[in-house]
Scaffold this motif. Structure first.
Motif, PDB file in Angstrom:
ATOM      1  N   VAL A 137     -13.483  14.381  16.978  1.00  0.00           N
ATOM      2  CA  VAL A 137     -14.835  15.072  17.004  1.00  0.00           C
ATOM      3  C   VAL A 137     -15.416  14.381  18.192  1.00  0.00           C
ATOM      4  O   VAL A 137     -16.344  15.210  18.886  1.00  0.00           O
ATOM      5  N   ALA A 138     -15.376  13.152  18.492  1.00  0.00           N
ATOM      6  CA  ALA A 138     -15.874  12.569  19.521  1.00  0.00           C
ATOM      7  C   ALA A 138     -15.492  13.129  21.051  1.00  0.00           C
ATOM      8  O   ALA A 138     -16.600  13.345  21.744  1.00  0.00           O
ATOM      9  N   LEU A 139     -14.132  13.504  21.079  1.00  0.00           N
ATOM     10  CA  LEU A 139     -13.852  14.106  22.127  1.00  0.00           C
ATOM     11  C   LEU A 139     -14.307  15.677  22.388  1.00  0.00           C
ATOM     12  O   LEU A 139     -14.730  16.194  23.622  1.00  0.00           O
ATOM     13  N   VAL A 140     -14.325  16.119  21.376  1.00  0.00           N
ATOM     14  CA  VAL A 140     -14.854  17.622  21.230  1.00  0.00           C
ATOM     15  C   VAL A 140     -16.347  17.802  21.839  1.00  0.00           C
ATOM     16  O   VAL A 140     -16.825  18.612  22.469  1.00  0.00           O
ATOM     17  N   ILE A 141     -16.920  16.795  21.156  1.00  0.00           N
ATOM     18  CA  ILE A 141     -18.552  16.654  21.466  1.00  0.00           C
ATOM     19  C   ILE A 141     -18.818  16.213  22.807  1.00  0.00           C
ATOM     20  O   ILE A 141     -19.615  16.726  23.495  1.00  0.00           O
ATOM     21  N   GLY A 142     -17.810  15.413  23.495  1.00  0.00           N
ATOM     22  CA  GLY A 142     -18.037  14.852  24.612  1.00  0.00           C
ATOM     23  C   GLY A 142     -17.446  16.172  25.678  1.00  0.00           C
ATOM     24  O   GLY A 142     -18.234  16.139  26.619  1.00  0.00           O
ATOM     25  N   ALA A 143     -16.542  16.979  25.394  1.00  0.00           N
ATOM     26  CA  ALA A 143     -16.296  17.808  26.238  1.00  0.00           C
ATOM     27  C   ALA A 143     -17.246  18.892  26.203  1.00  0.00           C
ATOM     28  O   ALA A 143     -17.711  19.598  27.277  1.00  0.00           O
ATOM     29  N   VAL A 176       0.713  -1.354   0.043  1.00  0.00           N
ATOM     30  CA  VAL A 176       0.052  -0.071   0.035  1.00  0.00           C
ATOM     31  C   VAL A 176       1.063   1.107  -0.098  1.00  0.00           C
ATOM     32  O   VAL A 176       1.782   1.359   0.830  1.00  0.00           O
ATOM     33  N   PRO A 177       0.691   2.168  -0.762  1.00  0.00           N
ATOM     34  CA  PRO A 177       1.375   3.351  -0.832  1.00  0.00           C
ATOM     35  C   PRO A 177       1.361   4.053   0.367  1.00  0.00           C
ATOM     36  O   PRO A 177       0.216   4.120   0.723  1.00  0.00           O
ATOM     37  N   PRO A 178       2.310   4.819   0.818  1.00  0.00           N
ATOM     38  CA  PRO A 178       2.299   5.667   2.096  1.00  0.00           C
ATOM     39  C   PRO A 178       0.926   6.779   2.151  1.00  0.00           C
ATOM     40  O   PRO A 178       0.596   6.807   3.226  1.00  0.00           O
ATOM     41  N   ARG A 179       0.821   7.032   1.092  1.00  0.00           N
ATOM     42  CA  ARG A 179      -0.478   8.092   1.061  1.00  0.00           C
ATOM     43  C   ARG A 179      -1.668   7.545   1.506  1.00  0.00           C
ATOM     44  O   ARG A 179      -2.330   8.215   2.251  1.00  0.00           O
ATOM     45  N   GLN A 180      -2.089   6.291   0.891  1.00  0.00           N
ATOM     46  CA  GLN A 180      -2.963   5.696   1.184  1.00  0.00           C
ATOM     47  C   GLN A 180      -3.145   5.251   2.750  1.00  0.00           C
ATOM     48  O   GLN A 180      -4.125   5.314   3.451  1.00  0.00           O
ATOM     49  N   ARG A 181      -1.899   5.034   3.256  1.00  0.00           N
ATOM     50  CA  ARG A 181      -1.958   4.305   4.606  1.00  0.00           C
ATOM     51  C   ARG A 181      -2.245   5.614   5.504  1.00  0.00           C
ATOM     52  O   ARG A 181      -2.964   5.182   6.525  1.00  0.00           O
ATOM     53  N   ARG A 182      -1.649   6.739   5.142  1.00  0.00           N
ATOM     54  CA  ARG A 182      -2.196   7.899   6.039  1.00  0.00           C
ATOM     55  C   ARG A 182      -3.533   8.191   5.910  1.00  0.00           C
ATOM     56  O   ARG A 182      -4.129   8.570   6.984  1.00  0.00           O
ATOM     57  N   ARG A 183      -4.113   8.136   4.769  1.00  0.00           N
ATOM     58  CA  ARG A 183      -5.567   8.303   4.724  1.00  0.00           C
ATOM     59  C   ARG A 183      -6.336   7.481   5.512  1.00  0.00           C
ATOM     60  O   ARG A 183      -7.238   7.771   6.160  1.00  0.00           O
ATOM     61  N   ARG A 184      -6.056   6.005   5.644  1.00  0.00           N
ATOM     62  CA  ARG A 184      -6.665   5.182   6.213  1.00  0.00           C
ATOM     63  C   ARG A 184      -6.485   5.457   7.903  1.00  0.00           C
ATOM     64  O   ARG A 184      -7.645   5.153   8.733  1.00  0.00           O
ATOM     65  N   LEU A 185      -5.582   6.117   8.159  1.00  0.00           N
ATOM     66  CA  LEU A 185      -5.324   6.313   9.834  1.00  0.00           C
ATOM     67  C   LEU A 185      -5.975   7.601   9.938  1.00  0.00           C
ATOM     68  O   LEU A 185      -6.442   7.744  11.180  1.00  0.00           O
ATOM     69  N   ALA A 186      -6.090   8.564   9.010  1.00  0.00           N
ATOM     70  CA  ALA A 186      -6.720   9.945   9.575  1.00  0.00           C
ATOM     71  C   ALA A 186      -7.994   9.637   9.696  1.00  0.00           C
ATOM     72  O   ALA A 186      -8.469  10.546  10.544  1.00  0.00           O
ATOM     73  N   ILE A 187      -8.766   8.860   8.963  1.00  0.00           N
ATOM     74  CA  ILE A 187     -10.122   8.927   9.383  1.00  0.00           C
ATOM     75  C   ILE A 187     -10.605   8.534  10.797  1.00  0.00           C
ATOM     76  O   ILE A 187     -11.425   9.310  11.498  1.00  0.00           O
TER      77      ILE A 187
END
Length: 162
Positions: free
Chosen positions: A36-42, A18-29
């Protein structure tokens, strides 16, 4: 030709890198979703704490005339005790009279004396003042109840059917 078949068979069974760019996208989501969940909880927690915090009761309010008390608000009134009825007393100034409810602190009827000059701070609601603080003429202050919001109304109070 056998080399082509072997290459095709080899490429079908092996995992493609897997190219490094796609790996970063998979981790970014998932990282963004967690943030977002932490901000909503706070925000939800801060809102809950704000709603549960007691209402400010003791504030440096200027005494108002009894006849000019705004409904359902914090007030400070000053006058002389005209009459005493258990845990309630009538406070009188030049403009009129107000019934002051003192709660458990005044149940014995000896919290104030007739003709004593006092300043009362509390919430004016339902036609009388729910006293939170009593300030005597010599400056002594007595807390009559823990600070809290307006009293809760019973469901029957909202039923206005004939």
């Amino acid at each position: 030709m056998p080399n082509e078949d072997q290459n095709n068979a080899h490429s079908e069974g092996a995992a493609t890198p897997v190219p490094p760019r796609q790996r970063r996208r998979r981790l970014a989501i998932p990282v963004i979703a967690a943030a977002v969940a932490l901000v909503i909880g706070a925000a939800g927690g801060a809102s809950a704490v704000k709603m549960m915090r007691p209402a400010p009761e003791m504030a440096p309010l200027t005494p108002v005339a009894i006849s000019a008390m705004p409904a359902a608000s914090l007030v400070t009134i000053k006058g002389k005790v005209a009459e005493i009825y258990g845990n309630k007393f009538v406070l009188q100034d030049e403009s009129g009279k107000a019934l002051v409810e003192t709660g458990r602190a005044g149940e014995d009827g000896d919290l104030v004396a007739k003709d004593e000059a006092v300043t009362v701070q509390g919430r004016f609601d339902d036609g009388f003042v729910h006293a939170s603080y009593l300030v005597r003429q010599d400056g002594r202050t007595e807390a009559l109840r823990p600070p809290k919001g307006p009293p809760h109304r019973r469901f029957a109070d909202f039923d206005h059917r004939p």
